[in-house]
Design a protein around this motif. Structure first.
Motif, mmCIF file in Angstrom:
data_model
loop_
_atom_site.group_PDB
_atom_site.id
_atom_site.type_symbol
_atom_site.label_atom_id
_atom_site.label_comp_id
_atom_site.label_asym_id
_atom_site.label_seq_id
_atom_site.Cartn_x
_atom_site.Cartn_y
_atom_site.Cartn_z
ATOM 1 N N ALA A 186 8.150 2.495 -12.511
ATOM 2 C CA ALA A 186 8.789 2.728 -11.214
ATOM 3 C C ALA A 186 7.834 2.346 -10.079
ATOM 4 N N SER A 187 6.541 2.585 -10.272
ATOM 5 C CA SER A 187 5.545 2.223 -9.254
ATOM 6 C C SER A 187 5.478 0.709 -9.074
ATOM 7 N N ILE A 188 5.587 -0.034 -10.191
ATOM 8 C CA ILE A 188 5.555 -1.500 -10.122
ATOM 9 C C ILE A 188 6.774 -2.023 -9.372
ATOM 10 N N VAL A 189 7.955 -1.470 -9.688
ATOM 11 C CA VAL A 189 9.175 -1.880 -8.995
ATOM 12 C C VAL A 189 9.068 -1.554 -7.502
ATOM 13 N N THR A 190 8.522 -0.389 -7.182
ATOM 14 C CA THR A 190 8.345 0.000 -5.778
ATOM 15 C C THR A 190 7.452 -0.998 -5.055
ATOM 16 N N LEU A 191 6.343 -1.395 -5.689
ATOM 17 C CA LEU A 191 5.430 -2.372 -5.094
ATOM 18 C C LEU A 191 6.138 -3.701 -4.835
ATOM 19 N N ILE A 192 6.937 -4.149 -5.810
ATOM 20 C CA ILE A 192 7.674 -5.405 -5.646
ATOM 21 C C ILE A 192 8.641 -5.309 -4.471
ATOM 22 N N ARG A 193 9.329 -4.167 -4.350
ATOM 23 C CA ARG A 193 10.273 -3.989 -3.246
ATOM 24 C C ARG A 193 9.550 -3.980 -1.902
ATOM 25 N N LEU A 194 8.388 -3.347 -1.838
ATOM 26 C CA LEU A 194 7.619 -3.323 -0.597
ATOM 27 C C LEU A 194 7.204 -4.728 -0.178
ATOM 28 N N ILE A 195 6.751 -5.522 -1.148
ATOM 29 C CA ILE A 195 6.341 -6.904 -0.858
ATOM 30 C C ILE A 195 7.536 -7.719 -0.358
ATOM 31 N N LEU A 196 8.655 -7.609 -1.076
ATOM 32 C CA LEU A 196 9.847 -8.363 -0.691
ATOM 33 C C LEU A 196 10.359 -7.937 0.681
ATOM 34 N N ALA A 197 10.313 -6.628 0.948
ATOM 35 C CA ALA A 197 10.794 -6.127 2.239
ATOM 36 C C ALA A 197 9.971 -6.693 3.390
ATOM 37 N N ASN A 198 8.661 -6.763 3.202
ATOM 38 C CA ASN A 198 7.788 -7.272 4.263
ATOM 39 C C ASN A 198 7.823 -8.787 4.376
ATOM 40 N N LEU A 199 8.458 -9.445 3.392
ATOM 41 C CA LEU A 199 8.710 -10.885 3.484
ATOM 42 C C LEU A 199 10.143 -11.158 3.944
ATOM 43 N N ASN A 200 10.831 -10.071 4.359
ATOM 44 C CA ASN A 200 12.233 -10.153 4.788
ATOM 45 C C ASN A 200 13.139 -10.687 3.680
ATOM 46 N N MET A 201 12.843 -10.281 2.451
ATOM 47 C CA MET A 201 13.619 -10.739 1.285
ATOM 48 C C MET A 201 14.236 -9.569 0.526
ATOM 49 N N TRP A 202 14.274 -8.367 1.138
ATOM 50 C CA TRP A 202 14.884 -7.201 0.492
ATOM 51 C C TRP A 202 15.971 -6.650 1.392
#
Length: 238
Positions: A186-202
């Protein structure tokens, strides 16, 4: 059909109608990128191939191992028919059954628009439930993809499924199983979502606002619950 089953059928009717209204075609060979699916493997054919394509290929492989070409196959809970269609394309004679009348109507429409020349066996769809399987002849194989966890009571449903199989027939199923899903994952998925969100891709812009330790831990817990129990807390009834 009892009231709880009618309610579930209605929910599946609404879901497939909404998807089709937004450009979805239930044929694995006609999929296109579709932003309507904001958090689903249906969003892009590449994601669909990684997930559902692998499931479909596994069913085809197991059918080849446990049945003969031209065998009669029941796709129980066939939905809009994408798996049934692919299996029929391999030369099997397939009957798809689902409680959702809309799914069956859309599956039939897709079949009408499909080229069935070549090795195509046969394919028909029926609106019905597991308790109505006695109306069909026995099958060489029954496949269930993400269906068994919907059947209550399961022991009685399995008896009906067994009766629909010929002696020596094969029961093949795929079920979601998240028993071993961990907080680390779940921590890995959270990290991926944070990265995508800050790239305007979430899709969820609020993820960008996660900036403190407590907020991060809360998000990890929410992702864990979402995956572990397949429940989205932001959607009605989860």
């Amino acid at each position: 059909m009892d009231s709880s089953l009618e309610e579930e059928a209605h929910a599946f009717d609404q879901r497939i109608e909404s998807r089709v209204d937004n450009g979805f075609i239930p044929d694995l060979r006609k999929l296109k990128h579709n932003p309507f699916f904001y958090k689903s493997f249906w969003r892009d054919p590449y994601f669909t191939k990684l997930y559902l394509g692998d499931i479909c290929n596994n069913f085809i492989e197991k059918l080849a191992k446990h049945t003969s070409l031209g065998a009669r196959v029941l796709d129980l809970g066939c939905g809009a028919g994408y798996l049934a269609l692919e299996i029929a394309r391999q030369g099997y004679h397939v009957t798809g059954v689902d409680i959702s009348e809309s799914c069956i109507n859309i599956a039939n429409k897709t079949l009408d628009e499909t080229d069935i020349r070549g090795e195509f066996g046969s394919l028909e769809y029926q609106n019905g439930s597991v308790s109505e399987l006695s109306m069909f002849n026995q099958f060489d194989a029954v496949i269930c993809s993400g269906v068994l966890h919907h059947l209550e009571p399961l022991p009685e449903a399995l008896v009906q499924i067994r009766l629909s199989l010929k002696t020596g027939g094969a029961l093949l199923w795929h079920e979601p199983q998240h028993q071993y899903w961990t907080k680390t994952e779940a921590s890995i998925v959270t990290l991926i979502r944070l990265i995508l969100a800050n790239l305007n891709m979430w899709h969820d812009e609020e993820v960008k606002g996660v900036g403190t330790r407590d907020q991060l831990l809360k998000m990890i817990d929410e992702v864990y619950e979402e995956y572990r129990y397949e429940r989205d807390p932001d959607e009605k009834k989860g």
